[in-house]
Design a protein around this motif. Structure first.
Motif, PDB file in Angstrom:
ATOM      1  N   ASN A  81       0.844  -1.192   0.000  1.00 30.17           N
ATOM      2  CA  ASN A  81       0.000   0.000   0.000  1.00 30.17           C
ATOM      3  C   ASN A  81       0.882   1.246   0.000  1.00 30.17           C
ATOM      4  O   ASN A  81       1.606   1.506   0.951  1.00 30.17           O
ATOM      5  CB  ASN A  81      -0.908  -0.001   1.230  1.00 30.17           C
ATOM      6  CG  ASN A  81      -1.888   1.130   1.226  1.00 30.17           C
ATOM      7  OD1 ASN A  81      -1.821   2.034   0.396  1.00 30.17           O
ATOM      8  ND2 ASN A  81      -2.812   1.090   2.158  1.00 30.17           N
ATOM      9  N   TYR A  82       0.815   1.992  -1.098  1.00 34.90           N
ATOM     10  CA  TYR A  82       1.600   3.217  -1.215  1.00 34.90           C
ATOM     11  C   TYR A  82       0.744   4.464  -0.990  1.00 34.90           C
ATOM     12  O   TYR A  82       1.238   5.569  -1.105  1.00 34.90           O
ATOM     13  CB  TYR A  82       2.256   3.295  -2.600  1.00 34.90           C
ATOM     14  CG  TYR A  82       3.323   2.250  -2.781  1.00 34.90           C
ATOM     15  CD1 TYR A  82       4.641   2.531  -2.467  1.00 34.90           C
ATOM     16  CD2 TYR A  82       3.018   0.983  -3.255  1.00 34.90           C
ATOM     17  CE1 TYR A  82       5.631   1.578  -2.612  1.00 34.90           C
ATOM     18  CE2 TYR A  82       3.993   0.021  -3.405  1.00 34.90           C
ATOM     19  CZ  TYR A  82       5.296   0.319  -3.086  1.00 34.90           C
ATOM     20  OH  TYR A  82       6.264  -0.630  -3.232  1.00 34.90           O
ATOM     21  N   SER A  83      -0.535   4.286  -0.688  1.00 36.75           N
ATOM     22  CA  SER A  83      -1.432   5.436  -0.575  1.00 36.75           C
ATOM     23  C   SER A  83      -1.072   6.353   0.595  1.00 36.75           C
ATOM     24  O   SER A  83      -1.416   7.520   0.595  1.00 36.75           O
ATOM     25  CB  SER A  83      -2.883   4.972  -0.458  1.00 36.75           C
ATOM     26  OG  SER A  83      -3.062   4.198   0.705  1.00 36.75           O
ATOM     27  N   HIS A  84      -0.366   5.847   1.573  1.00 36.93           N
ATOM     28  CA  HIS A  84       0.010   6.668   2.734  1.00 36.93           C
ATOM     29  C   HIS A  84       1.277   7.480   2.484  1.00 36.93           C
ATOM     30  O   HIS A  84       1.603   8.367   3.250  1.00 36.93           O
ATOM     31  CB  HIS A  84       0.223   5.767   3.951  1.00 36.93           C
ATOM     32  CG  HIS A  84       1.375   4.832   3.809  1.00 36.93           C
ATOM     33  ND1 HIS A  84       1.289   3.686   3.053  1.00 36.93           N
ATOM     34  CD2 HIS A  84       2.637   4.885   4.290  1.00 36.93           C
ATOM     35  CE1 HIS A  84       2.454   3.069   3.095  1.00 36.93           C
ATOM     36  NE2 HIS A  84       3.288   3.773   3.833  1.00 36.93           N
ATOM     37  N   ARG A  85       1.968   7.195   1.392  1.00 38.04           N
ATOM     38  CA  ARG A  85       3.229   7.883   1.122  1.00 38.04           C
ATOM     39  C   ARG A  85       2.983   9.170   0.348  1.00 38.04           C
ATOM     40  O   ARG A  85       2.237   9.197  -0.618  1.00 38.04           O
ATOM     41  CB  ARG A  85       4.164   6.961   0.338  1.00 38.04           C
ATOM     42  CG  ARG A  85       4.625   5.792   1.181  1.00 38.04           C
ATOM     43  CD  ARG A  85       5.590   4.922   0.483  1.00 38.04           C
ATOM     44  NE  ARG A  85       6.667   5.657  -0.161  1.00 38.04           N
ATOM     45  CZ  ARG A  85       7.712   5.074  -0.687  1.00 38.04           C
ATOM     46  NH1 ARG A  85       7.831   3.772  -0.639  1.00 38.04           N
ATOM     47  NH2 ARG A  85       8.644   5.790  -1.283  1.00 38.04           N
ATOM     48  N   ASP A  86       3.647  10.215   0.757  1.00 37.66           N
ATOM     49  CA  ASP A  86       3.468  11.519   0.116  1.00 37.66           C
ATOM     50  C   ASP A  86       4.138  11.623  -1.243  1.00 37.66           C
ATOM     51  O   ASP A  86       3.844  12.534  -2.004  1.00 37.66           O
ATOM     52  CB  ASP A  86       4.011  12.630   1.019  1.00 37.66           C
ATOM     53  CG  ASP A  86       3.167  12.826   2.258  1.00 37.66           C
ATOM     54  OD1 ASP A  86       1.973  12.465   2.220  1.00 37.66           O
ATOM     55  OD2 ASP A  86       3.702  13.329   3.254  1.00 37.66           O
TER      56      ASP A  86
END
Length: 140
Positions: A28-33
């Motif tokens: 899950n990369y959705s939390h990375r800015d």
């Protein structure tokens, strides 16, 4: 353009591990800015990827086992899929500037299934150079 405006009927049936379903992702990369989700055309990504690294559903030469068919089966069984990770290769000396860091077989499966667009993670720094190569849609 809104997300729903460019979804095909087939795309709407697929279940992606993003948004409200991000908790179903393996990666899950959705939390990375530094990453964003964009919507891409499978055929464009395949065409602009180095032939030695691409997976095209019409050419079994570089398929790895039955991974493309497993992806098709997973989609057809309503399983959640992680979006592929696409990058821009600033260092290649070839005309193939698009890299698929993860998800080549998923992209080939989508093309074979007739899906017009799919979500992909890209690094924010790659957005502008990729826009020059690919027809990118952003959800507004």
């Amino acid at each position: 353009m809104k997300f729903k405006d460019f979804l095909t009927e087939k795309t709407q049936e697929l279940r992606w591990a993003i948004g409200d379903h991000a908790n179903k992702a393996i990666r899950n990369y959705s939390h990375r800015d530094d990453f964003i989700i964009v919507w891409l055309k499978p055929s464009e990504v395949i065409k602009n990827t180095d032939p030695q690294m691409r997976v095209d559903p019409t050419d079994p030469a570089n398929h790895i086992g039955n991974r493309m068919h497993r992806a098709i089966n997973h989609f057809n069984e309503d399983g959640f899929m992680d979006p592929p990770i696409i990058g821009f290769d600033r260092y290649t000396t070839t005309e193939f500037k698009v890299t698929v860091d993860d998800g080549r077989h998923r992209i080939a499966a989508l093309k074979k299934m007739g899906v017009n667009r799919f979500p992909a993670y890209i690094m924010k720094d790659d957005l502008e150079p990729l826009k020059k190569i690919l027809d990118i849609k952003l959800e507004k």
